[in-house]
Scaffold this motif. Structure first.
Motif, short mmCIF file in Angstrom:
data_model
loop_
_atom_site.label_atom_id
_atom_site.label_comp_id
_atom_site.label_asym_id
_atom_site.label_seq_id
_atom_site.Cartn_x
_atom_site.Cartn_y
_atom_site.Cartn_z
N GLU A 79 0.86 -1.17 0.00
CA GLU A 79 0.00 0.00 0.00
C GLU A 79 0.90 1.23 0.00
N ALA A 80 0.31 2.39 0.08
CA ALA A 80 1.09 3.63 0.04
C ALA A 80 2.17 3.63 1.11
N GLY A 81 3.30 4.24 0.80
CA GLY A 81 4.41 4.30 1.73
C GLY A 81 5.70 4.54 0.97
N GLY A 82 6.82 4.21 1.57
CA GLY A 82 8.12 4.42 0.95
C GLY A 82 8.58 3.23 0.13
N ARG A 83 9.60 3.45 -0.70
CA ARG A 83 10.23 2.40 -1.50
C ARG A 83 9.21 1.58 -2.28
N LEU A 84 8.27 2.29 -2.93
CA LEU A 84 7.15 1.59 -3.56
C LEU A 84 7.58 0.73 -4.74
N GLN A 85 8.46 1.26 -5.61
CA GLN A 85 8.90 0.47 -6.76
C GLN A 85 9.57 -0.81 -6.29
N GLU A 86 10.44 -0.69 -5.31
CA GLU A 86 11.16 -1.85 -4.78
C GLU A 86 10.19 -2.86 -4.18
N ARG A 87 9.19 -2.38 -3.45
CA ARG A 87 8.23 -3.28 -2.82
C ARG A 87 7.32 -3.94 -3.85
N LEU A 88 6.95 -3.21 -4.90
CA LEU A 88 6.12 -3.79 -5.96
C LEU A 88 6.86 -4.91 -6.67
N VAL A 89 8.12 -4.67 -6.99
CA VAL A 89 8.93 -5.70 -7.66
C VAL A 89 9.06 -6.92 -6.76
N SER A 90 9.34 -6.69 -5.49
CA SER A 90 9.50 -7.79 -4.55
C SER A 90 8.21 -8.60 -4.42
N GLU A 91 7.08 -7.90 -4.37
CA GLU A 91 5.78 -8.58 -4.25
C GLU A 91 5.53 -9.46 -5.47
N ALA A 92 5.86 -8.94 -6.67
CA ALA A 92 5.65 -9.72 -7.89
C ALA A 92 6.57 -10.94 -7.93
#
Length: 213
Positions: free
Chosen positions: A159-172
């Motif tokens: 969800e919203a917060g910091g390091r979003l690109q990194e977290r999105l890639v990690s989630e995928a």
């Protein structure tokens, strides 16, 4: 009181943002139509000459307008976020004041939303953190139902917060071949989707690009 005025202003800002999103969606759809130049596609052919199959001045004007709308969208979103901070602070203050000092109940440390305040709850659920601004034909994202212009409110645990690109890639990556639940906003309306990140003939596991808002 400050809160009612802030709520009203925030709802107006959200309506303004929805209008901007609708206009952006229209431009993105026009640029991404079959045979179109795309959002960032080249305007010259393989020999370096201007493409004869597209209206280059019109494409340039659309891209310029899209950039202006994105800047306006960012400004409106920033104002919404600031208003939400005020609403959260006001709500927390009210909650703390409603707890008797002798009750032995500690006040919440974080300004969570009350379940009996659907307006404030709705303000948060309508706040996306990313937009799909590029999606490949035949990609997992396209096949599973994502569209250009979809706004991401929640992607799996992100969800919203910091390091979003990194977290999105990690989630995928950690969800490869498994379904991921998404909460999106499409043309102003919230929707639930599931997508399965997986290998395909293109790049990545999804074949789309998230633009952080």
């Amino acid at each position: 009181m400050v809160a009612p005025n802030v709520k009203a202003e925030t709802m107006r800002l959200m309506d303004r943002r929805s209008a901007l999103e609708a206009e952006m969606d229209g431009i993105i759809a026009a640029l991404s139509a079959p045979g179109g130049a795309g959002i960032t596609g080249s305007l010259v052919d393989a020999e370096g000459f201007p493409r004869a199959d597209i209206d280059i001045p019109a494409v340039l004007a659309q891209r310029r307008k899209l950039g202006e709308l994105r800047n306006d969208h960012k400004d409106v979103t920033n104002k919404i976020e600031k208003n939400l901070e005020v609403l959260h602070s006001t709500k927390l203050t009210r909650n703390e004041q409603s707890i008797p000092r002798s009750s032995g109940i500690s006040a919440p440390l974080h300004g969570g939303l009350s379940q009996n305040d659907p307006m404030e709850e709705d303000l948060v659920t309508r706040l996306p953190f990313a937009m799909i601004d590029d999606i490949a034909d035949g990609s997992p994202a396209a096949l599973d139902g994502l569209l250009l212009g979809d706004e991401i409110v929640k992607f799996g645990s992100v969800e919203a917060g910091g390091r979003l690109q990194e977290r999105l890639v990690s989630e995928a990556l950690t969800s490869e071949d498994n379904q991921v639940s998404l909460l999106i906003i499409r043309q102003g309306s919230p929707m639930n989707l599931t997508i399965t990140p997986r290998k395909w003939h293109g790049r990545g596991l999804m074949g789309c690009h998230f633009r952080i808002l």
